[in-house]
Design an enzyme around this catalytic site. Structure first.
Site, PDB file in Angstrom:
ATOM      1  N   VAL A   1     -26.656 -16.679   4.232  1.00  0.00           N
ATOM      2  CA  VAL A   1     -25.811 -16.818   3.043  1.00  0.00           C
ATOM      3  C   VAL A   1     -25.980 -15.595   2.133  1.00  0.00           C
ATOM      4  O   VAL A   1     -25.012 -15.045   1.603  1.00  0.00           O
ATOM      5  CB  VAL A   1     -26.165 -18.109   2.274  1.00  0.00           C
ATOM      6  CG1 VAL A   1     -25.441 -18.148   0.932  1.00  0.00           C
ATOM      7  CG2 VAL A   1     -25.782 -19.311   3.101  1.00  0.00           C
TER       8      VAL A   1
ATOM      9  N   GLU B   1     -20.062 -12.444   0.387  1.00  0.00           N
ATOM     10  CA  GLU B   1     -18.840 -13.249   0.264  1.00  0.00           C
ATOM     11  C   GLU B   1     -18.118 -12.987  -1.063  1.00  0.00           C
ATOM     12  O   GLU B   1     -16.935 -13.234  -1.198  1.00  0.00           O
ATOM     13  CB  GLU B   1     -19.148 -14.743   0.457  1.00  0.00           C
ATOM     14  CG  GLU B   1     -19.913 -15.407  -0.679  1.00  0.00           C
ATOM     15  CD  GLU B   1     -21.409 -15.125  -0.646  1.00  0.00           C
ATOM     16  OE1 GLU B   1     -21.862 -14.506   0.332  1.00  0.00           O
ATOM     17  OE2 GLU B   1     -22.116 -15.502  -1.591  1.00  0.00           O
TER      18      GLU B   1
ATOM     19  N   ASP C   1      10.842  14.637 -12.564  1.00  0.00           N
ATOM     20  CA  ASP C   1      12.100  14.997 -13.219  1.00  0.00           C
ATOM     21  C   ASP C   1      11.775  15.784 -14.479  1.00  0.00           C
ATOM     22  O   ASP C   1      10.690  15.647 -15.025  1.00  0.00           O
ATOM     23  CB  ASP C   1      12.829  13.724 -13.671  1.00  0.00           C
ATOM     24  CG  ASP C   1      13.483  13.007 -12.521  1.00  0.00           C
ATOM     25  OD1 ASP C   1      13.707  13.651 -11.501  1.00  0.00           O
ATOM     26  OD2 ASP C   1      13.758  11.813 -12.664  1.00  0.00           O
TER      27      ASP C   1
ATOM     28  N   ASP D   1      15.035   8.013 -11.894  1.00  0.00           N
ATOM     29  CA  ASP D   1      15.537   6.990 -12.806  1.00  0.00           C
ATOM     30  C   ASP D   1      16.854   6.369 -12.351  1.00  0.00           C
ATOM     31  O   ASP D   1      17.149   5.233 -12.661  1.00  0.00           O
ATOM     32  CB  ASP D   1      15.680   7.548 -14.231  1.00  0.00           C
ATOM     33  CG  ASP D   1      16.393   8.883 -14.254  1.00  0.00           C
ATOM     34  OD1 ASP D   1      16.996   9.246 -13.227  1.00  0.00           O
ATOM     35  OD2 ASP D   1      16.361   9.572 -15.291  1.00  0.00           O
TER      36      ASP D   1
ATOM     37  N   ASP E   1      18.210   7.749  -6.833  1.00  0.00           N
ATOM     38  CA  ASP E   1      16.832   8.198  -6.652  1.00  0.00           C
ATOM     39  C   ASP E   1      16.021   7.208  -5.811  1.00  0.00           C
ATOM     40  O   ASP E   1      14.946   7.539  -5.320  1.00  0.00           O
ATOM     41  CB  ASP E   1      16.138   8.348  -8.013  1.00  0.00           C
ATOM     42  CG  ASP E   1      16.676   9.527  -8.802  1.00  0.00           C
ATOM     43  OD1 ASP E   1      17.162  10.477  -8.162  1.00  0.00           O
ATOM     44  OD2 ASP E   1      16.617   9.506 -10.040  1.00  0.00           O
TER      45      ASP E   1
ATOM     46  N   ASN F   1     -28.256  -6.357   0.176  1.00  0.00           N
ATOM     47  CA  ASN F   1     -28.321  -7.250   1.323  1.00  0.00           C
ATOM     48  C   ASN F   1     -29.192  -6.684   2.435  1.00  0.00           C
ATOM     49  O   ASN F   1     -29.962  -7.408   3.069  1.00  0.00           O
ATOM     50  CB  ASN F   1     -26.919  -7.520   1.867  1.00  0.00           C
ATOM     51  CG  ASN F   1     -26.111  -8.348   0.888  1.00  0.00           C
ATOM     52  OD1 ASN F   1     -26.641  -8.785  -0.137  1.00  0.00           O
ATOM     53  ND2 ASN F   1     -24.854  -8.561   1.181  1.00  0.00           N
TER      54      ASN F   1
ATOM     55  N   GLU G   1     -32.721  -7.373   1.507  1.00  0.00           N
ATOM     56  CA  GLU G   1     -33.108  -8.775   1.684  1.00  0.00           C
ATOM     57  C   GLU G   1     -33.413  -9.097   3.155  1.00  0.00           C
ATOM     58  O   GLU G   1     -34.423  -9.702   3.488  1.00  0.00           O
ATOM     59  CB  GLU G   1     -31.992  -9.705   1.185  1.00  0.00           C
ATOM     60  CG  GLU G   1     -31.884  -9.728  -0.326  1.00  0.00           C
ATOM     61  CD  GLU G   1     -30.503 -10.124  -0.821  1.00  0.00           C
ATOM     62  OE1 GLU G   1     -29.770 -10.809  -0.078  1.00  0.00           O
ATOM     63  OE2 GLU G   1     -30.142  -9.720  -1.953  1.00  0.00           O
TER      64      GLU G   1
ATOM     65  N   ASN H   1     -29.444 -13.812  -4.314  1.00  0.00           N
ATOM     66  CA  ASN H   1     -28.053 -13.620  -3.939  1.00  0.00           C
ATOM     67  C   ASN H   1     -27.122 -13.945  -5.108  1.00  0.00           C
ATOM     68  O   ASN H   1     -26.207 -13.197  -5.433  1.00  0.00           O
ATOM     69  CB  ASN H   1     -27.743 -14.531  -2.746  1.00  0.00           C
ATOM     70  CG  ASN H   1     -26.319 -14.391  -2.289  1.00  0.00           C
ATOM     71  OD1 ASN H   1     -25.857 -13.270  -2.122  1.00  0.00           O
ATOM     72  ND2 ASN H   1     -25.638 -15.491  -2.114  1.00  0.00           N
TER      73      ASN H   1
ATOM     74  N   ASP I   1     -25.228 -10.809  -6.603  1.00  0.00           N
ATOM     75  CA  ASP I   1     -23.813 -10.765  -6.207  1.00  0.00           C
ATOM     76  C   ASP I   1     -22.911 -11.002  -7.411  1.00  0.00           C
ATOM     77  O   ASP I   1     -21.735 -10.693  -7.391  1.00  0.00           O
ATOM     78  CB  ASP I   1     -23.507 -11.852  -5.163  1.00  0.00           C
ATOM     79  CG  ASP I   1     -23.608 -11.291  -3.765  1.00  0.00           C
ATOM     80  OD1 ASP I   1     -24.145 -10.187  -3.648  1.00  0.00           O
ATOM     81  OD2 ASP I   1     -23.177 -11.958  -2.814  1.00  0.00           O
TER      82      ASP I   1
HETATM   83  P1  ATP Z   1      16.521  15.612 -14.577  1.00  0.00           P
HETATM   84  O1  ATP Z   1      16.971  15.522 -13.154  1.00  0.00           O
HETATM   85  O2  ATP Z   1      15.350  16.453 -14.784  1.00  0.00           O
HETATM   86  O3  ATP Z   1      16.472  14.300 -15.278  1.00  0.00           O
HETATM   87  P2  ATP Z   1      19.108  16.120 -15.701  1.00  0.00           P
HETATM   88  O4  ATP Z   1      19.111  15.000 -16.676  1.00  0.00           O
HETATM   89  O5  ATP Z   1      19.722  17.384 -16.141  1.00  0.00           O
HETATM   90  O6  ATP Z   1      17.668  16.500 -15.273  1.00  0.00           O
HETATM   91  P3  ATP Z   1      21.035  14.716 -14.191  1.00  0.00           P
HETATM   92  O7  ATP Z   1      20.971  13.542 -15.082  1.00  0.00           O
HETATM   93  O8  ATP Z   1      21.185  14.534 -12.736  1.00  0.00           O
HETATM   94  O9  ATP Z   1      19.790  15.635 -14.371  1.00  0.00           O
HETATM   95  O10 ATP Z   1      22.225  15.620 -14.729  1.00  0.00           O
HETATM   96  C1  ATP Z   1      22.661  16.719 -14.019  1.00  0.00           C
HETATM   97  C2  ATP Z   1      23.609  17.525 -14.876  1.00  0.00           C
HETATM   98  O11 ATP Z   1      24.760  16.750 -15.201  1.00  0.00           O
HETATM   99  C3  ATP Z   1      23.030  17.920 -16.219  1.00  0.00           C
HETATM  100  O12 ATP Z   1      22.357  19.128 -16.152  1.00  0.00           O
HETATM  101  C4  ATP Z   1      24.248  18.020 -17.101  1.00  0.00           C
HETATM  102  O13 ATP Z   1      24.825  19.295 -17.000  1.00  0.00           O
HETATM  103  C5  ATP Z   1      25.182  17.001 -16.513  1.00  0.00           C
HETATM  104  N1  ATP Z   1      25.129  15.760 -17.282  1.00  0.00           N
HETATM  105  C6  ATP Z   1      24.047  15.067 -17.651  1.00  0.00           C
HETATM  106  N2  ATP Z   1      24.353  13.968 -18.329  1.00  0.00           N
HETATM  107  C7  ATP Z   1      25.695  13.931 -18.411  1.00  0.00           C
HETATM  108  C8  ATP Z   1      26.650  13.034 -18.971  1.00  0.00           C
HETATM  109  N3  ATP Z   1      26.281  11.936 -19.590  1.00  0.00           N
HETATM  110  N4  ATP Z   1      27.956  13.335 -18.836  1.00  0.00           N
HETATM  111  C9  ATP Z   1      28.340  14.431 -18.193  1.00  0.00           C
HETATM  112  N5  ATP Z   1      27.516  15.318 -17.639  1.00  0.00           N
HETATM  113  C10 ATP Z   1      26.204  15.085 -17.736  1.00  0.00           C
END
Ligand code: ATP
Length: 912
Positions: free
Chosen positions: A283, A288, A330, A647, A651, A713, A716, A741, A745
């Site tokens: 044991v 355990e 990003d 984001d 992606d 252990n 022991e 133990n 433990d």
């Molecule tokens: P990251 O990839 O580092 O977040 P980012 O925000 O520039 O950078 P995206 O969001 O893919 O990347 O945008 C790419 C491009 O699109 C930007 O550089 C900008 O020129 C254009 N963009 C970003 N937001 C808008 C929007 N709301 N409307 C129109 N064009 C946009």
């Protein structure tokens, strides 16, 4: 007709009136409260949970506990009542400790699940607001956009290019194009109900608005909830490996115990006593408690991460974090603050400076020091109109949304994309606001932004019925869709010379680390085009806006820490190359040797060439999400453990493919969060580095208590084994073994699990993911310390026994005290990968408390007269204590000296 398809052939107005809601106002709070009381929260019923009572009973089902209980029965039948009662008491204490550990682990895990609770954007009392999805009720009006997980079953009353991926429900992985129109037929299968969106499915494109028709268990997902309720067991690879190790240890411990018992019997010991000793030894020797302590160490570590804004979604990633060798991040919002301010505008061939900072709409426009009013500058006015109308954000003044305000010191804030917020602010500075324009222009259709296309457009109509397309996007992309330009206030053909003038200006602004957007428009005659490619062509270029997005203060330090820790930082951005390089240089990501590559260069590069260069590329600019996957795979091929942020919806594949997928808590879509294993509550790069540090320290702590438990252990088993071989009497009686133990433990091992990180945690190279848990000195420590603890305990026993062979109880008391004390001293040795003197023992207060209480308990069983017969102890004198102290300190000190002969290799990993 099934309940679920009831609303598909109704007009949307009928659906709204059925639920007693005006789509423009939404429900009011009183009504929602009433409805929630009636239908309950919008949640799927939780799967079967183990109740605490069952958890406690389960502790007694453990095989070893059953063996112990059998042994108790044997003792009882043979009339050894004290033994029987004492063993039962220990078994119960052990079960309680196990229960506490498991209960705590379970609680922390369920607290983690709550953190990732979804939210919904809902219209209540005429205002859009974000609420926990569980608060939704039938009749609520909710908005959906690309990347959202649908929070309830809804009938769509507005759909704009909306595509929903419904594989969770129908198994069909191709996204369905949704509509807001009534379907001709009501009773259609789930997959064909194109004007419905269902809980748990994902919007991957477009936007929509819908009326909630079912919530919680009434939803389609609720009906099949029992199918998906098998809660994922979150076991890490290490936990799995330890489980296997545990099985091996059981076999080894049982075999050794059998040898000890047989040797004892051959040397003339009583069979019953040897049986009891054997059972206790088995044991004691089986760790355990290990799985529960590992879970606690992981869960508590995860809670420390939460305090540092990193939310772990998948437990295994805690382990992987410690191995990360590349972070792909990003730029916007993660490395930078995402607090945009437009400072430069270029239109009609001239540069306009804009003053003011933050979201407060106060500032002026100047051209070469001369103030200009947009009202008297048609090109500037048009640019601001496009910027404000082709926009989904909202600029809000403090107090407008009461509770939602978090930063009191800021008077203005933006609801929506910060880039678009900055455009609303610059518009407001020029008195071009959404309120003013909404009188003139009505939006007919939107072609939403996506990071693949890098632009967004709207089709708008004025009171006279004239239609316009307003577009904004990445300058290089938008320029390619333009055939004309506003020049001297007039639409003129876009010549090559004018085109290169735009490109040059764009590059000049980008080299100042500005993030640039371009604006264009066209007149539109006739019906609205369905496809964006039809609307976004033959545009008239209006101008550029450059916005600053300052780097986050703390990121520079974080990148330096990464470099020390052998982790490379790579920037991946959709932004222009020149902007990206300027920011990367400011942050120290781009060094002299580092390369920069754009998405289109990447597209042209062959796989082999890219593979060769991938280790030297520090910045990827103007990339699309699809490139991210390629980058992850190439880095992994080089043997890297890759952390990747993202984001957007697109992606998700790269996040999933990476070793540690990281989503943004604030700006991230639900789709990216669900693909991720880590969510940054503050979207901050520095949080990734904090999480890596915690990940390394959690793994270190697991190694610490493994070396503690296993060496104890080994000690022991060895005492008993060597005594039997030498023909000596039993140095420890069963109840003492069980006590050791329980005390070792238990608390000290748990306290090691929360040991603070060593100072050099981020000065080491990343751990190799294939490394054994016994690597880097742990195996050595277990063997040397275990051997020495066994030898010294036996030595102390032998010296007292030799002096007075008749007083066996005294010799056993000395052995008992030496063994316990030796382990309680050794526990401090486990805290450092260097010597015991390397860290102050006081820096882990729980450990000091655990050790002190173990010492007190030891004194209790040795000096409290009623317990002495139970534990076969006598009060020890000064000489004997001196022996105990020397015997218990010796293993740690002597083995420490031995270490100097075999320097423990501290730096791990082949990547060096
Ligand atoms: P990251 O990839 O580092 O977040 P980012 O925000 O520039 O950078 P995206 O969001 O893919 O990347 O945008 C790419 C491009 O699109 C930007 O550089 C900008 O020129 C254009 N963009 C970003 N937001 C808008 C929007 N709301 N409307 C129109 N064009 C946009």
């Amino acid at each position: 007709m099934s309940e679920g398809s009831r609303f598909v052939d109704w007009e949307s107005e009928r659906v709204a009136s059925y639920f007693g809601v005006d789509p423009d106002m939404g429900l009011d709070e009183a009504e929602t409260r009433k409805r929630r009381e009636k239908v309950g929260p919008n949640q799927l019923a939780e799967g079967q949970k183990v109740s605490p009572v069952v958890m406690l009973i389960n502790q007694f089902k453990d095989f070893m506990v059953l063996v112990l209980l059998a042994a108790t029965l044997v003792s009882g039948l043979l009339g050894e009542y004290t033994d029987a009662v004492a063993i039962i008491a220990i078994v119960v204490l052990n079960a309680i400790l196990g229960f506490v550990q498991e209960f705590r682990a379970e609680k922390s895990l369920s607290a983690l699940k709550k953190l990732s609770a979804p939210t919904a954007r809902v219209k209540r009392n005429g205002r859009w607001m974000r609420i926990p999805a569980s608060d939704l009720v039938p009749g609520d009006i909710i908005s959906l956009e690309s990347g959202d997980r649908i929070p309830a079953d809804v009938r769509l009353i507005h759909a704009e290019n909306l595509y929903i991926e419904e594989s969770a429900l129908t198994g069909e992985s191709v996204p369905v194009n949704k509509t807001d129109a009534r379907l001709p037929q009501g009773d259609v299968p789930l997959g064909d109900r194109k004007n419905m969106a269902y809980l748990g499915t994902m919007a991957v494109r477009g936007t929509g608005i819908g009326v909630v028709v079912h919530t919680g268990m009434e939803t389609e997902m609720g009906r099949i909830a029992h199918l998906i309720q098998s809660t994922e067991t979150m076991q890490t690879p290490l936990q799995r490996r330890l489980e296997q190790l545990g099985k091996i240890l059981i076999v080894v411990a049982l075999a050794l115990t059998a040898v000890v018992v047989l040797t004892g019997i051959i040397h003339g010991h009583e069979a019953y006593k040897m049986f009891l000793a054997g059972v206790s030894l088995a044991v004691a020797a089986i760790p355990e408690g290990l799985p529960a302590i590992v879970t606690i160490a992981l869960a508590l570590g995860v809670q420390r991460m939460i305090k540092r804004q990193a939310i772990v979604r998948k437990l295994p990633s805690v382990e992987t974090l410690g191995c990360a060798s590349v972070i792909c991040s990003d730029k916007t919002g993660t490395l930078t603050q995402n607090k945009m301010t437009v400072t430069h505008i270029w239109t009609d061939g001239r540069q306009v400076q804009v003053s003011g900072s933050g979201y407060e709409p106060a500032g002026e426009f100047t051209i070469q020091g001369q103030k200009v009013k947009p009202a008297s500058n048609p090109a500037l006015k048009r640019l601001l109109e496009v910027a404000v109308l082709c926009n989904n954000a909202e600029l809000l003044r403090e107090g407008e949304k009461g509770k939602l305000l978090r930063r009191k010191q800021e008077k203005w804030r933006v609801d929506g994309d910060p880039t678009e917020g900055a455009l609303l602010v610059v518009g407001a500075k020029g008195e071009v606001t959404q309120e003013r324009l909404s009188g003139d222009w009505k939006r007919v259709k939107e072609y939403p932004f996506d990071s693949e296309r890098k632009m967004m457009s709207v089709l708008v109509e004025n009171r006279k019925g004239e239609r316009m397309v307003f577009s904004k996007g990445a300058p290089d992309v938008l320029l390619n869709k333009c055939t004309h330009i506003l020049n001297n206030g007039r639409k003129t053909p876009l010549t090559d010379a004018l085109r290169s003038q735009v490109t040059e200006t764009n590059e000049q602004l980008a080299s100042m680390a500005l993030r640039n957007l371009a604006f264009a428009y066209r007149e539109w005659k006739g019906a609205e085009p369905q496809r964006e490619s039809a609307a976004e062509r033959e545009l008239v270029f209006v101008g550029l806006a450059g916005m600053i997005d300052p780097p986050r203060e703390e990121v520079k330090d974080a990148i330096r820490t990464c470099r020390r820790a052998g982790i490379r930082t790579v920037m991946i951005t959709g932004d222009h190359q020149i902007t990206a390089v300027a920011i990367a240089q400011q942050l120290g990501i781009l060094t002299d040797r580092g390369l920069t590559v754009t998405g289109s260069e990447l597209g042209r590069m062959g796989d082999q060439e890219f593979q060769k260069k991938v280790n030297d590329i520090h910045v990827y600019a103007r990339v699309s999400p699809e490139h991210k996957l390629k980058i992850v795979k190439a880095l992994q091929k080089e043997g890297h453990v890759v952390a990747m942020t993202g984001d957007g919806v697109n992606d998700a594949p790269a996040i999933k493919a990476s070793d540690i997928g990281i989503a943004m808590g604030i700006t991230g879509t639900d789709v990216s969060k669900e693909a991720s294993s880590l969510v940054l509550a503050d979207d901050n790069f520095a949080t990734i580095v904090a999480a890596i540090e915690e990940g390394r320290s959690i793994y270190d702590n697991i190694r610490k208590f493994i070396s503690y438990l296993l060496a104890s252990n080994v000690g022991e088993i060895l005492v008993m084994f060597m005594a039997m071989l030498a023909g000596l009497p039993l140095p420890l009686v069963p109840i003492q073994i069980l006590w050791v133990n329980l005390v070792t433990d238990g608390l000290p091992a748990m306290a090691l699990g929360v040991d603070p990180a060593e100072e050099d945690t981020m000065d080491r190279q990343p751990r190799n993911s294939r490394e054994s848990i016994f690597a880097r000195g742990v195996g050595w420590k277990i063997l040397t310390r275990g051997l020495m603890i066994g030898a010294c305990t036996l030595g102390a026993f032998w010296m007292v026994y030799n002096e007075a062979p008749d007083d066996l109880v005294r010799a056993q008391s000395v052995a008992f005290a030496t063994l316990v004390m030796a382990q309680l001293i050794y526990v401090f040795d486990c805290r450092s990968s260097q010597s015991i003197f390397h860290r102050s023992p006081l820096s882990n207060k729980p450990l000091v408390l655990a050790v002190l209480s173990s010492v007190m308990l030891l004194f209790g069983v040795m000096y409290y007269p009623p317990l002495q017969p139970v534990f076969h102890t006598v009060s020890l004198g000064f000489r004997e204590w001196a022996l105990v102290i020397v015997g218990s300190a010796l293993p740690t000190i002597a083995a420490g000296l031995l270490d100097t002969l075999r320097p423990v290799r501290r730096l791990a990993g082949s990547r060096g």
